[in-house]
Design a protein around this motif. Structure first.
Motif, mmCIF file in Angstrom:
data_model
loop_
_atom_site.group_PDB
_atom_site.id
_atom_site.type_symbol
_atom_site.label_atom_id
_atom_site.label_comp_id
_atom_site.label_asym_id
_atom_site.label_seq_id
_atom_site.Cartn_x
_atom_site.Cartn_y
_atom_site.Cartn_z
ATOM 1 N N GLN A 1 0.862 -1.250 -0.384
ATOM 2 C CA GLN A 1 -0.014 0.287 0.376
ATOM 3 C C GLN A 1 0.926 1.201 0.081
ATOM 4 O OE1 GLN A 1 -0.049 -2.232 2.689
ATOM 5 N NE2 GLN A 1 0.189 -1.432 4.606
ATOM 6 N N GLN B 1 0.887 4.295 -5.180
ATOM 7 C CA GLN B 1 0.514 6.194 -5.616
ATOM 8 C C GLN B 1 -0.107 7.048 -6.797
ATOM 9 O OE1 GLN B 1 0.303 8.318 -2.696
ATOM 10 N NE2 GLN B 1 -1.075 9.560 -4.493
ATOM 11 N N MET C 1 -3.477 5.105 -7.123
ATOM 12 C CA MET C 1 -4.328 6.182 -6.199
ATOM 13 C C MET C 1 -4.535 7.362 -7.065
ATOM 14 S SD MET C 1 -5.560 5.121 -3.535
ATOM 15 C CE MET C 1 -6.334 6.745 -3.194
ATOM 16 N N ASP C 2 -3.609 7.899 -7.962
ATOM 17 C CA ASP C 2 -3.219 9.492 -8.788
ATOM 18 C C ASP C 2 -4.568 9.428 -10.100
ATOM 19 O OD1 ASP C 2 -1.819 10.374 -6.887
ATOM 20 O OD2 ASP C 2 0.013 10.530 -8.351
ATOM 21 N N SER D 1 -8.093 9.158 -8.337
ATOM 22 C CA SER D 1 -8.415 10.588 -8.231
ATOM 23 C C SER D 1 -9.243 11.612 -9.351
ATOM 24 C CB SER D 1 -7.776 10.805 -7.210
ATOM 25 O OG SER D 1 -7.426 9.549 -6.146
ATOM 26 N N CYS E 1 -4.441 -3.217 -6.299
ATOM 27 C CA CYS E 1 -5.604 -2.505 -5.632
ATOM 28 C C CYS E 1 -6.928 -3.589 -4.051
ATOM 29 C CB CYS E 1 -6.382 -2.788 -7.022
ATOM 30 S SG CYS E 1 -6.624 -1.502 -8.601
ATOM 31 N N LEU F 1 -4.745 -2.206 -1.100
ATOM 32 C CA LEU F 1 -6.074 -1.356 -1.131
ATOM 33 C C LEU F 1 -7.211 -0.847 -0.740
ATOM 34 C CD1 LEU F 1 -3.649 1.076 -4.046
ATOM 35 C CD2 LEU F 1 -3.254 1.596 -1.827
ATOM 36 N N ARG G 1 -8.248 2.490 1.443
ATOM 37 C CA ARG G 1 -7.951 3.544 0.491
ATOM 38 C C ARG G 1 -8.992 3.460 -0.299
ATOM 39 N NH1 ARG G 1 -1.936 4.010 0.004
ATOM 40 N NH2 ARG G 1 -2.513 6.231 -0.102
ATOM 41 N N LEU G 2 -9.692 2.029 -0.808
ATOM 42 C CA LEU G 2 -10.201 2.759 -2.348
ATOM 43 C C LEU G 2 -11.309 1.530 -1.609
ATOM 44 C CD1 LEU G 2 -7.825 0.785 -5.504
ATOM 45 C CD2 LEU G 2 -9.102 3.713 -4.329
ATOM 46 N N TYR H 1 -13.028 -0.029 -9.577
ATOM 47 C CA TYR H 1 -12.352 0.407 -8.236
ATOM 48 C C TYR H 1 -12.373 2.059 -8.023
ATOM 49 C CZ TYR H 1 -9.864 -4.120 -7.766
ATOM 50 O OH TYR H 1 -9.741 -5.550 -7.798
ATOM 51 N N GLN H 2 -12.763 2.406 -7.155
ATOM 52 C CA GLN H 2 -12.594 3.857 -7.009
ATOM 53 C C GLN H 2 -12.118 4.244 -5.377
ATOM 54 O OE1 GLN H 2 -17.034 4.246 -5.514
ATOM 55 N NE2 GLN H 2 -16.524 5.637 -7.230
ATOM 56 N N PRO H 3 -11.447 5.404 -5.025
ATOM 57 C CA PRO H 3 -10.797 6.271 -3.795
ATOM 58 C C PRO H 3 -12.389 5.866 -2.905
ATOM 59 C CG PRO H 3 -9.860 6.884 -5.512
ATOM 60 C CD PRO H 3 -11.369 6.248 -6.050
#
Length: 225
Positions: free
Chosen positions: A158, A164, A167-168, A171, A197, A200, A205-206, A222-224
């Motif tokens: 993670q 990252q 995640m970017d 996002s 994923c 995370l 985080r997801l 997936y999504q944050p």
């Protein structure tokens, strides 16, 4: 994109059925045949285009080792995943020397075989996309496919640059993305993205949701949070 053409070689009809059901449940794979021994397998490999053989070692008439030797000696264009009850180091090392892609011991889990098939598919497609002459970076990916590395290791996953980047990307999107869509955006394998994923998701985080299609298995997106 063309499917990976698979031949199952297994003398136990129930095991062969279970493997075949798994192959048929996955997208991008085509089950082209099932053989009960090595002789039948070699006949089918010579007669038809077979990309990947799911191969037992212990079989009547011609065993799995002889099948691999023949594939190698006759330069047949087929890869091999061993599925066997043998835990013997000597068998595993010999399979590796003869070019086996993976070595799976019975009784195996659905997820273990699925991950192996997905990993092979990613490498198969990458090889098919390559030009006749390769740069060192391309050779590195052929011999050390990213999809084969650390398939089950999530320790520290993670954190770091890859997490990252995932995640970017997520996002910046207003919609959920699948592992394949994320992989296309950041240029690494779908297997690796899915591993990150899921880690995370486990750390909060997801979130993940299954998206169902008219045919085939649902796609996880997936999504944050």
């Amino acid at each position: 994109m063309k499917p990976v053409r698979i031949l199952i070689t297994e003398d136990d009809p129930m095991v062969s059925f279970i493997i075949g059901r798994l192959v048929n449940s996955l997208g991008d794979f085509l089950l082209v045949g099932q053989a009960q021994n090595g002789r039948e397998a070699l006949e089918q490999i010579r007669a038809h285009k077979v990309d990947l053989v799911l191969l037992d070692l212990s079989m009547p008439e011609v065993d799995g080792k002889e099948v691999m030797l023949t594939i190698r000696n006759e330069d047949l264009d087929s890869d091999v995943i061993i599925i066997t009850s043998s835990y013997r180091k000597a068998d595993a090392v010999e399979a590796l020397r003869l070019g086996a892609w993976d070595y799976i011991v019975k009784p195996f889990s659905y997820d273990r075989l699925r991950v192996s098939l997905d990993s092979y598919k990613d490498a198969f497609r990458y090889r098919a996309s390559l030009p006749a002459e390769l740069a060192q970076e391309q050779l590195d990916r052929v011999f050390y496919p990213e999809s084969r590395l650390n398939l089950y290791s999530t320790s520290g996953i993670q954190r770091g640059d890859t997490a990252q980047r995932i995640m970017d990307v997520l996002s910046q999107e207003e919609r959920l993305l699948s592992a394949g869509e994320i992989a296309d955006k950041i240029g690494i394998s779908r297997i690796t993205v899915r591993k990150y994923c899921e880690a995370l998701v486990s750390t909060g985080r997801l979130i993940a949701q299954n998206h169902y299609q008219p045919k085939g298995r649902p796609i996880k997106k997936y999504q944050p949070i």
